[in-house]
Design an enzyme around this catalytic site. Structure first.
Site, PDB file in Angstrom:
ATOM      1  N   THR A  29      10.462   2.089   1.374  1.00 30.42           N
ATOM      2  CA  THR A  29      11.723   2.457   2.012  1.00 30.42           C
ATOM      3  C   THR A  29      12.349   1.281   2.747  1.00 30.42           C
ATOM      4  O   THR A  29      13.575   1.135   2.770  1.00 30.42           O
ATOM      5  CB  THR A  29      11.504   3.631   2.982  1.00 30.42           C
ATOM      6  OG1 THR A  29      11.089   4.772   2.240  1.00 30.42           O
ATOM      7  CG2 THR A  29      12.775   3.976   3.739  1.00 30.42           C
ATOM      8  N   SER A  81       5.975   3.284  -2.526  1.00 29.74           N
ATOM      9  CA  SER A  81       4.539   3.290  -2.247  1.00 29.74           C
ATOM     10  C   SER A  81       3.815   4.506  -2.781  1.00 29.74           C
ATOM     11  O   SER A  81       2.588   4.502  -2.911  1.00 29.74           O
ATOM     12  CB  SER A  81       4.262   3.140  -0.746  1.00 29.74           C
ATOM     13  OG  SER A  81       4.584   4.315  -0.036  1.00 29.74           O
ATOM     14  N   THR A 114       5.912   3.796   3.512  1.00 30.35           N
ATOM     15  CA  THR A 114       5.069   4.523   4.469  1.00 30.35           C
ATOM     16  C   THR A 114       4.266   5.651   3.836  1.00 30.35           C
ATOM     17  O   THR A 114       3.332   6.169   4.465  1.00 30.35           O
ATOM     18  CB  THR A 114       5.922   5.103   5.613  1.00 30.35           C
ATOM     19  OG1 THR A 114       6.917   5.978   5.074  1.00 30.35           O
ATOM     20  CG2 THR A 114       6.592   3.983   6.398  1.00 30.35           C
ATOM     21  N   ASP A 115       4.596   6.070   2.600  1.00 27.57           N
ATOM     22  CA  ASP A 115       3.849   7.169   1.982  1.00 27.57           C
ATOM     23  C   ASP A 115       2.359   6.862   1.889  1.00 27.57           C
ATOM     24  O   ASP A 115       1.517   7.731   2.147  1.00 27.57           O
ATOM     25  CB  ASP A 115       4.389   7.460   0.575  1.00 27.57           C
ATOM     26  CG  ASP A 115       5.610   8.360   0.591  1.00 27.57           C
ATOM     27  OD1 ASP A 115       6.186   8.567   1.671  1.00 27.57           O
ATOM     28  OD2 ASP A 115       5.989   8.853  -0.488  1.00 27.57           O
TER      29      ASP A 115
END
Length: 323
Positions: free
Chosen positions: A13, A55, A87-88
């Site tokens: 992101t 990610s 961030t996933d």
């Protein structure tokens, strides 16, 4: 002479912009760095592209490539490394590097919840915080996740909210430090909280099976039929499973498949307390490994690394348990 920080970009992101088919990583690492002029007051920045992916598509091949890039820049004299990442799965990649790296260099992962083309993007502030972290004199090794003015150890951190800026937390521990405008306030010792494994390529296939009310043994049977190298059972409470899953766990261990039992609870450790066919004490008697306070997705990372290091069930069990 200012310290040298290598920024390794992987997408996510923090690098994404809106597109007709949905947001995708479009900005390169150099663009992310150029958007934060204050970085130059903290370090000399070098940028390397490792990947350009969301990610949720991160895998062991790319994580291994990332580890190799860290070793390379460390050998070339970098004083710290910042990894920009979605961030996933940022906590999984950070934990993987924490398990496989033994370089005496701090590595800070950072990302964003808001894209650069959204109102009030958080990526620039997070990138600056990460650079400040790896150039601080108390951070000389270890892997961290740095967002929202907090620094978390890779082993302990997890994403707790889908979209909030304050999403990252260390539920069973505490942040390593927090950042103010002028300083970094240390809460606990900045270091790695993970063992280190000497591993090259990770090709192990480890499946996660979730327990819950009425879950039968078929998920484990199916995983065994598929030839998995290991299993993580995401249990309930202190690390319990249904009776059906308990019987299947016994069969898996009898077939020399290592099984780690975790808890779906966000905080706390597993413990072999309960009997019955699926209680934690019974699962331990079957040969299952209790996963302590690691969530299932991190237990899977650790078990995959262990399975790549050792072929023997007993050695895998000992390595995972740190014996």
């Amino acid at each position: 002479m200012p310290p040298t920080v290598a920024v390794l970009s992987t997408g996510g992101t923090i690098a994404s912009t809106s597109a007709s088919g949905g947001a995708t990583p479009s900005k390169r690492g150099a663009e992310l760095v150029d958007a934060v002029p204050d970085l130059e007051s903290h370090a000399e920045i070098e940028v390397e592209e490792v990947a350009q992916i969301p990610s949720y598509d991160m895998g062991f091949e790319t994580m291994t490539k990332l580890a190799a890039a860290v070793r390379h820049v460390a050998a070339d004299g970098a004083d710290g490394v910042v990894v920009t990442h979605g961030t996933d799965t940022i906590e999984e990649s950070a934990y993987f590097l924490d398990l496989v790296l033994d370089d005496e260099i701090p590595v800070a992962f950072t990302g964003a919840q808001r894209r650069p083309d959204e109102v009030s993007p958080d990526g620039p502030a997070n990138l600056l915080a990460a650079v400040r972290t790896v150039t601080h004199d108390r951070f000389d090794d270890g892997v961290y996740v740095v967002t929202n003015d907090e620094i978390h150890a890779a082993r302990d951190v997890t994403k707790t909210h889908t979209s909030a800026l304050e999403t990252f937390d260390s539920p069973s521990a505490a942040p390593v430090a927090s950042l103010t405008r002028s300083e970094i306030r240390i809460v606990r010792e900045p270091r790695s909280y993970s063992p280190t494994f000497d591993v090259g390529e990770v090709t192990s296939d480890v499946a996660i099976v979730a327990s819950g009310a009425g879950v039968g043994r078929r998920p484990i049977d199916r995983a065994l039929e598929d030839g998995v190298d290991g299993l993580v059972v995401d249990g309930t409470g202190l690390g319990n499973a249904t009776s059906a899953l308990g019987d299947a766990i016994a069969d898996a261990v009898a077939d020399d498949i290592p099984v780690v039992v975790t808890s779906r609870c966000q905080a706390g450790t597993t413990a072999p307390v309960y009997g019955g066919d699926g209680g934690g004490s019974t699962l331990r008697s079957h040969g299952a490994i209790h996963g302590d306070d690691l969530p299932a997705h991190k237990a899977r990372i650790k078990l995959a690394v262990v399975c790549s290091v050792a072929d023997d069930l007993e050695k895998r069990r000992r390595l995972y348990a740190g014996e």
